[in-house]
Each structure stands twice: as C-alpha cells, then as structure tokens.
Design an enzyme around this catalytic site. Structure first.
Site, PDB file in Angstrom:
ATOM      1  CG  HIS A  55      12.415 -33.800  64.226  1.00 19.42           C
ATOM      2  ND1 HIS A  55      12.738 -34.906  63.476  1.00 19.42           N
ATOM      3  CD2 HIS A  55      12.648 -32.719  63.448  1.00 19.42           C
ATOM      4  CE1 HIS A  55      13.150 -34.504  62.273  1.00 19.42           C
ATOM      5  NE2 HIS A  55      13.108 -33.179  62.239  1.00 19.42           N
ATOM      6  CD  GLU A  57       9.866 -37.766  67.229  1.00 17.26           C
ATOM      7  OE1 GLU A  57       9.913 -36.547  66.995  1.00 17.26           O
ATOM      8  OE2 GLU A  57       9.696 -38.618  66.341  1.00 17.26           O
ATOM      9  CB  CYS A  80      13.173 -39.051  61.411  1.00 17.16           C
ATOM     10  SG  CYS A  80      14.041 -38.103  62.655  1.00 17.16           S
ATOM     11  CB  ALA A 167     -19.358 -11.051  41.878  1.00 16.31           C
ATOM     12  CB  SER A 173     -17.090 -10.052  44.667  1.00 13.06           C
ATOM     13  OG  SER A 173     -15.736  -9.659  44.727  1.00 13.06           O
ATOM     14  NE  ARG A 189      -6.210 -15.190  51.996  1.00 15.14           N
ATOM     15  CZ  ARG A 189      -6.572 -13.924  51.878  1.00 15.14           C
ATOM     16  NH1 ARG A 189      -6.009 -13.000  52.647  1.00 15.14           N
ATOM     17  NH2 ARG A 189      -7.485 -13.569  51.009  1.00 15.14           N
ATOM     18  NE  ARG A 212      -4.976  -7.814  55.034  1.00 17.13           N
ATOM     19  CZ  ARG A 212      -5.366  -8.590  54.030  1.00 17.13           C
ATOM     20  NH1 ARG A 212      -4.486  -9.242  53.314  1.00 17.13           N
ATOM     21  NH2 ARG A 212      -6.651  -8.725  53.743  1.00 17.13           N
TER      22      ARG A 212
HETATM   23  N1  LIG Z   1     -16.536 -15.405  46.019  1.00 21.25           N
HETATM   24  C1  LIG Z   1     -15.342 -15.932  46.032  1.00 21.25           C
HETATM   25  O1  LIG Z   1     -15.030 -16.785  46.846  1.00 21.25           O
HETATM   26  C2  LIG Z   1     -14.336 -15.460  45.031  1.00 21.25           C
HETATM   27  C3  LIG Z   1     -12.999 -15.838  45.165  1.00 21.25           C
HETATM   28  C4  LIG Z   1     -12.101 -15.385  44.198  1.00 21.25           C
HETATM   29  C5  LIG Z   1     -12.556 -14.609  43.141  1.00 21.25           C
HETATM   30  N2  LIG Z   1     -13.868 -14.269  43.065  1.00 21.25           N
HETATM   31  C6  LIG Z   1     -14.363 -13.433  41.953  1.00 21.25           C
HETATM   32  O2  LIG Z   1     -14.096 -14.099  40.738  1.00 21.25           O
HETATM   33  C7  LIG Z   1     -13.978 -13.120  39.703  1.00 21.25           C
HETATM   34  C8  LIG Z   1     -12.825 -13.493  38.778  1.00 21.25           C
HETATM   35  O3  LIG Z   1     -13.072 -14.780  38.271  1.00 21.25           O
HETATM   36  P1  LIG Z   1     -12.450 -15.307  36.932  1.00 21.25           P
HETATM   37  O4  LIG Z   1     -13.138 -16.597  36.689  1.00 21.25           O
HETATM   38  O5  LIG Z   1     -12.489 -14.236  35.921  1.00 21.25           O
HETATM   39  O6  LIG Z   1     -10.919 -15.451  37.301  1.00 21.25           O
HETATM   40  P2  LIG Z   1      -9.941 -16.568  37.902  1.00 21.25           P
HETATM   41  O7  LIG Z   1     -10.556 -17.910  37.928  1.00 21.25           O
HETATM   42  O8  LIG Z   1      -9.391 -16.036  39.178  1.00 21.25           O
HETATM   43  O9  LIG Z   1      -8.773 -16.531  36.812  1.00 21.25           O
HETATM   44  C9  LIG Z   1      -9.034 -17.029  35.536  1.00 21.25           C
HETATM   45  C10 LIG Z   1      -7.846 -16.802  34.644  1.00 21.25           C
HETATM   46  O10 LIG Z   1      -6.762 -17.647  34.996  1.00 21.25           O
HETATM   47  C11 LIG Z   1      -5.935 -17.768  33.871  1.00 21.25           C
HETATM   48  N3  LIG Z   1      -5.477 -19.128  33.660  1.00 21.25           N
HETATM   49  C12 LIG Z   1      -4.201 -19.501  33.564  1.00 21.25           C
HETATM   50  N4  LIG Z   1      -4.113 -20.797  33.271  1.00 21.25           N
HETATM   51  C13 LIG Z   1      -5.353 -21.274  33.156  1.00 21.25           C
HETATM   52  C14 LIG Z   1      -5.880 -22.556  32.839  1.00 21.25           C
HETATM   53  N5  LIG Z   1      -5.092 -23.603  32.574  1.00 21.25           N
HETATM   54  N6  LIG Z   1      -7.222 -22.691  32.818  1.00 21.25           N
HETATM   55  C15 LIG Z   1      -8.013 -21.651  33.087  1.00 21.25           C
HETATM   56  N7  LIG Z   1      -7.571 -20.415  33.375  1.00 21.25           N
HETATM   57  C16 LIG Z   1      -6.235 -20.222  33.403  1.00 21.25           C
HETATM   58  C17 LIG Z   1      -6.770 -17.326  32.661  1.00 21.25           C
HETATM   59  O11 LIG Z   1      -6.261 -16.080  32.185  1.00 21.25           O
HETATM   60  P3  LIG Z   1      -4.988 -16.076  31.185  1.00 21.25           P
HETATM   61  O12 LIG Z   1      -5.349 -17.001  30.066  1.00 21.25           O
HETATM   62  O13 LIG Z   1      -4.790 -14.683  30.795  1.00 21.25           O
HETATM   63  O14 LIG Z   1      -3.834 -16.624  31.982  1.00 21.25           O
HETATM   64  C18 LIG Z   1      -8.143 -17.149  33.216  1.00 21.25           C
HETATM   65  O15 LIG Z   1      -8.863 -16.143  32.604  1.00 21.25           O
HETATM   66  C19 LIG Z   1     -13.754 -11.793  40.394  1.00 21.25           C
HETATM   67  O16 LIG Z   1     -14.903 -10.997  40.206  1.00 21.25           O
HETATM   68  C20 LIG Z   1     -13.601 -12.152  41.849  1.00 21.25           C
HETATM   69  O17 LIG Z   1     -14.178 -11.172  42.685  1.00 21.25           O
HETATM   70  C21 LIG Z   1     -14.765 -14.679  43.979  1.00 21.25           C
HETATM   71 ZN   LIG Z   2      12.779 -36.803  64.045  1.00 19.02          ZN
END
Ligand SMILES: NC(=O)c1ccc[n+]([C@@H]2O[C@H](COP(=O)([O-])OP(=O)(O)OC[C@H]3O[C@@H](n4cnc5c(N)ncnc54)[C@H](OP(=O)(O)O)[C@@H]3O)[C@@H](O)[C@H]2O)c1
Ligand SMILES: [Zn+2]
Length: 364
Positions: A55, A57, A80, A167, A173, A189, A212
């Site tokens: 830790h 300390e 602790c 996108a 995207s 990350r 990476r």
């Molecule tokens: N610009 C950005 O920062 C960024 C970041 C990430 C992604 N994107 C873009 O986002 C797009 C994909 O988005 P998306 O909305 O289709 O996908 P998403 O949010 O990544 O995934 C959605 C999927 O998660 C699953 N899921 C599991 N449990 C869920 C729950 N309780 N509630 C809701 N969904 C649940 C569902 O599929 P199931 O029911 O089959 O499990 C749902 O279709 C891509 O084009 C990607 O390039 C952009």
């Molecule tokens: Zn400690």
C-alpha cells in the site's frame, strides 16, 4: 484555529497527484497516495500500484526510514486496519512513530470505516480526516460507487459530429473524430476497469475495445451484452487479446473463442436485466465502467439514470441526414425543460480539431 494549514492542503494535493499515478492499475483496490513530511519538508512518498502489492503508506514509510519519527503522514484514504493481502497500514504508521495522520476521507466500507483512524488515535497519534475529500472522492469514484451503491461508476463515451450524428445513414462511423481524440479514448479505456458495448456495435464495427496506444498493467475487461448470442466466431472480442465477458439470456453454445459467458434471467420485459448486469460487475470488482455502445444502450442507460459521466468528443463536421443515428436517441421529451436531467460541465478541451466535453450528472 483552522484544522488544516495551507501546507496541509499543499501536501494532501501532492498525495492525490501521487495516487493518480495508479489510475491504470490499482483496481479492484482504490487509488491511494501517501506523503510523509516534517512541516513542508517531504521525507517519504509513495502510491499504491497494484492489488497484492504494498500500500502507499508502506512505500512512503520505507522511503522515510527513521525520519518518519514525529512526522505527519498525509493519506488520500483512511489507512487500513485489517489484515488483507498485506498487514494493516495503521500498525505500520504506529510502529514508525508518526505524530499525526491526515486522511482525505474515511474508508467507505461501513464495516471498517473509522477503524484505522481509531487505531491510530488509541496509540496517541493526532488524527484528522476530510482534507480535500471532494477530490479524493473523484479520484476513487469507481471504487466508492462499487462499495456504496453496489454498481460501477458509469462513464458514457460518445463521438459525434457537430449536429450530433454518430454515423452516416449507411452505418459508416469510423472515424468521425481525429487521431488526438481517439488517443484520448485509449486513455479513458485504460483508466476504466471494464468497457461495455452492445451486440449492435459489435456486429456493426467489430471493435477490439482494447488499449493499444501504450502498455497497461491491467487491461480493462471487455463486456458484451448479447441476449441471443449473435456474436460471430471471428469477432475481435473473442481474440483473447484482453479478457471478455458476455452477458446473455441464450442457452445456445458460445461462439468459438476466448470469453466467459454469464447467463442471466430476463427482466420483466424479457430483456437482459441491466441492473443485474451492473450488480454482477460490481461484485466482480469493476468500479469504473466505460460504456462504448450505440444509441440503443446509451439511451437505455440514460433513461434509467445510470450514467454518471458523459465524455463527448465532438468533431467539426456536419453529417446531416434525418435517418442517420443521433447521439443518444432518447425517445421522449421531459414534461418540461426544468425537468430535464441536470448535467454539469466538468471540463472542455480541444483535441486537434475536436472538442472533448466532460459532463457529470448533478444528483440531489
Ligand atoms: N459514435 C459513437 O460514439 C459510437 C459508439 C459505439 C457505437 N456506435 C455506433 O452505434 C451503432 C450500433 O448501435 P446500436 O444502437 O445498434 O447498438 P448497441 O447499443 O451497441 O447495442 C444494442 C443491442 O444491445 C442488446 N441488448 C442487450 N440487452 C439489452 C437491454 N436490456 N436493452 C437494450 N439493448 C440490449 C440488444 O440486442 P439483443 O437483444 O440481441 O441482445 C440491442 O439491440 C453502430 O453503427 C456503431 O458504429 C457509435
Ligand atoms: Zn493499507
């Protein structure tokens, strides 16, 4: 007389800066820094690097040696008092003969809170707590969320154009933002214990979700929500380059590759129960969780008010298109503007041509 002097503030600030050096590696343990000083003269310093290793300390006392006698120890978290993988730091501070211990905050675990400070006090050491507590809580927001709320601190990362598009309507995207913003995502990350995405993103982009740009002692866990196990065998998430955990409702055999499958029961709507996912992640030691999903999951997490921080990278591009996906895709307006969730800007920074905007949810 105020409890803390300007020198106390400066030294605790330094202890916080030291603790920050462990930001990529301490989890599931907290980030902790320690300074040992006589007045403003530092005689020992240290930070916690990794679970199972000494830790903060212990490092600081080792450096101080006999100079710890009669000194003040500044620690960003209450020392602790229990025998874990290492002996209690409170005992080490007593043995070294420090005269005063200043902690930024108490241990959040209700079962042990105050015990380290009480042990020090019982040994005749002057103790004080609460110096730069707000900063110390920010430092360990993931650890604190896991202990106090039983769920991780959720940080939603999103990259969008000036008009909020994530996108093109054809799905393209990569990449909306420039290199500096993408490098920053690598840092975000690495600071997180886990990175979570949805099957929508996994199928559309085949992301790696790894760090990476630089070596890291503790690669973040990759977490996929895939109710029906639609992930294909060739996916980067199954390549073993970092650990992967898939939550599903499906009994189908797992796709070939390296991943742990966690089967959950559905929620009342027959979907993956996201609150069960969050509790399970916390139980696995995940404190800071970065959400890198599409609009579907981003809006689900926002609608549940589970997002604690938004890190938004905005590019000076206008992508247009009524059908192209937008940042969050929230389906409903609040009933009045005054009822819209309250977000506070924490920082705004220019990265290349893009803007990084960090917001935190203001909770009553
Ligand atoms: N610009 C950005 O920062 C960024 C970041 C990430 C992604 N994107 C873009 O986002 C797009 C994909 O988005 P998306 O909305 O289709 O996908 P998403 O949010 O990544 O995934 C959605 C999927 O998660 C699953 N899921 C599991 N449990 C869920 C729950 N309780 N509630 C809701 N969904 C649940 C569902 O599929 P199931 O029911 O089959 O499990 C749902 O279709 C891509 O084009 C990607 O390039 C952009
Ligand atoms: Zn400690």
């Amino acid at each position: 007389m105020p409890q803390f002097s300007p020198s106390d503030h400066a030294l605790m600030q330094q202890a916080l800066t030291l603790a920050w050096q462990g930001r990529f590696s301490t989890s599931p343990n907290p980030r902790v820094g320690c300074i040992i000083a006589h007045g403003s003269q530092i005689v020992g310093q240290g930070f916690h690097l990794k679970a199972g290793e000494p830790h903060a300390e212990v490092h600081a006392l080792h450096q101080a040696g006999s100079a710890a006698q009669g000194a003040t120890a500044y620690v960003t978290l209450e020392p602790c008092a229990h025998h874990g993988r290492t002996p209690p730091c409170a005992e080490a501070l007593i043995r070294a003969g420090v005269a005063r211990v200043v902690a930024a905050m108490q241990d959040p675990n209700p079962l042990v809170a105050g015990k380290g400070l009480a042990m020090l006090e019982a040994a005749g050491i002057q103790v004080a707590s609460g110096l730069l507590e707000h900063e110390a809580r920010q430092l360990n927001r993931g650890f604190l969320s896991r202990i106090e709320r039983g769920r991780p601190f959720v940080k939603l990362k999103t990259a969008a154009s000036l008009d909020g598009k994530t996108a093109l309507s054809n799905g393209q995207s990569q990449w909306i933002t420039g290199e500096a913003a993408r490098h920053d995502v690598q840092i975000q990350r690495a600071e997180s214990c886990a990175v979570l995405t949805g099957i929508g993103t996994a199928l559309a982009d085949n992301p790696r979700l790894t760090v990476r740009s630089f070596p890291t002692l503790r690669p973040p866990l990759r977490v996929l929500l895939d109710s029906r196990l639609r992930l294909s065998a060739g996916s980067h998430l199954l390549d073993g380059s970092a650990p992967t955990l898939i939550y599903t409702l499906s009994e189908r055999p797992a796709p070939a590759g390296e991943a742990e499958i966690c089967r959950l029961s559905p929620d009342a709507q027959g979907r993956l129960d996201l609150s069960a996912v969050l509790s399970d992640l916390a139980a696995r030691g995940i404190g800071e969780l970065m959400l890198e999903a599409g609009a579907t999951l981003a809006s689900t997490f926002l609608a549940q008010d589970w997002v604690d921080e938004i890190v938004c990278y905005q590019a000076p591009k206008l992508l247009g298109g009524a059908q192209s996906p937008t940042l969050f895709g929230l389906p409903e307006n609040p009933s009045a503007l005054s009822r819209a969730p309250d977000w506070q800007t924490v920082s705004v920074e220019q990265l290349g041509d893009d803007i990084k905007w960090v917001l935190q949810r203001r909770r009553g």
